[in-house]
Design an enzyme around this catalytic site. Structure first.
Site, PDB file in Angstrom:
ATOM      1  N   HIS A 131       0.834  -1.206   0.000  1.00  0.00           N
ATOM      2  CA  HIS A 131       0.000   0.000   0.000  1.00  0.00           C
ATOM      3  C   HIS A 131       0.864   1.250   0.000  1.00  0.00           C
ATOM      4  CE1 HIS A 131      -4.087  -1.458   0.360  1.00  0.00           C
ATOM      5  NE2 HIS A 131      -3.748  -2.294   1.331  1.00  0.00           N
ATOM      6  N   CYS A 200       0.535   1.915  -5.494  1.00  0.00           N
ATOM      7  CA  CYS A 200      -0.452   2.722  -6.209  1.00  0.00           C
ATOM      8  C   CYS A 200       0.021   4.162  -6.403  1.00  0.00           C
ATOM      9  CB  CYS A 200      -1.782   2.730  -5.460  1.00  0.00           C
ATOM     10  SG  CYS A 200      -2.632   1.148  -5.454  1.00  0.00           S
ATOM     11  N   ARG A 209       0.187   2.878 -11.331  1.00  0.00           N
ATOM     12  CA  ARG A 209       1.110   2.160 -10.462  1.00  0.00           C
ATOM     13  C   ARG A 209       2.505   2.765 -10.586  1.00  0.00           C
ATOM     14  NH1 ARG A 209      -3.108   0.751  -9.126  1.00  0.00           N
ATOM     15  NH2 ARG A 209      -3.996  -1.345  -8.918  1.00  0.00           N
TER      16      ARG A 209
END
Length: 232
Positions: A131, A200, A209
């Site tokens: 993340h 991300c 990305r």
């Protein structure tokens, strides 16, 4: 219905909506981090217990030695930790467990290893996702990565030091070639021992990305102490 009642009802509705928004922001910014901290500590404890019971992988070789066979796709248990990853660029104390698969629940507890990609130190591409924000913000500072930065990994028996080859590359989620054994657009021109990190972009979105690629630079047994990359 009187004007006063309408105004009061509307005001109460605005207060309720505002409170819900605040609660959601608190959940995203704070509570997911609290949950991740507890879950991550649990994964690290699991790893320490595994490693205390004995080796979990074959002895490592140096980058110059004959390439070992990549581990079988099911060498690791789904959703379970098998390695620790460190990025010195992100500061002292930055350490995250690597778990098998990149499913939503897995990434809430640590970093996720793409199924079917190589194992640590093996020929191929060891690919890991994390993340950017929420659940501990592991890759919050991803854009700060630079060529030459170290990414250090251990499986409990060996330290693997990878070196990043270029600044982060931006692409779309469907560009799965970035985790190929010889990742497309990486600049690598043949088989090797590579590492790919993905997260991300933008910081609070997921339309794109960010990718970095690295090559295996050195290995050493854990009994030799931490690699010098931690101090460089």
């Amino acid at each position: 219905m009187s004007v006063r009642l309408i105004v009061r009802t509307f005001s109460e509705l605005c207060i309720t909506v505002g409170a819900l928004i605040i609660l959601f922001v608190v959940y995203v910014l704070f509570w997911t981090g609290v949950k991740a901290a507890g879950a991550t500590e649990g994964q690290i404890d699991d790893l320490q217990n595994q490693w205390a019971q004995g080796p979990v992988s074959a002895p490592a070789t140096s980058p110059e030695s004959p390439a070992p066979k990549p581990p079988a796709p099911r060498a690791y248990r789904d959703g379970k930790p098998f390695a620790m990853l460190y990025v010195p660029r992100f500061g002292k104390g930055w350490e995250w467990p690597v778990l098998e698969n990149t499913e939503v629940k897995t990434l809430q507890k640590g970093l996720g290893h793409y199924r079917g990609t190589a194992g640590p130190g093996a020929t191929g591409n060891f690919a890991v996702a994390g993340h950017r924000r929420t659940y501990g913000d592991p890759f919050k500072d991803f854009p700060e990565l630079r060529a030459g930065d170290a990414v250090v990994l251990t499986d409990g028996t060996t330290w693997f030091t990878y070196r990043i080859d270029k600044r982060p590359y931006r692409t779309v989620p469907g560009d799965i070639g970035v985790i190929d054994p010889v990742p497309r657009k990486s600049g690598f021109d043949g088989p090797g021992r590579y590492l790919t990190l993905t997260t991300c972009d933008p910081e609070w979105g997921s339309s794109h990305r960010l990718i970095v690629w690295a090559h295996l630079d050195a290995t050493q047994p854990v009994t030799a102490g931490r690699p010098t990359a931690f101090h460089s």
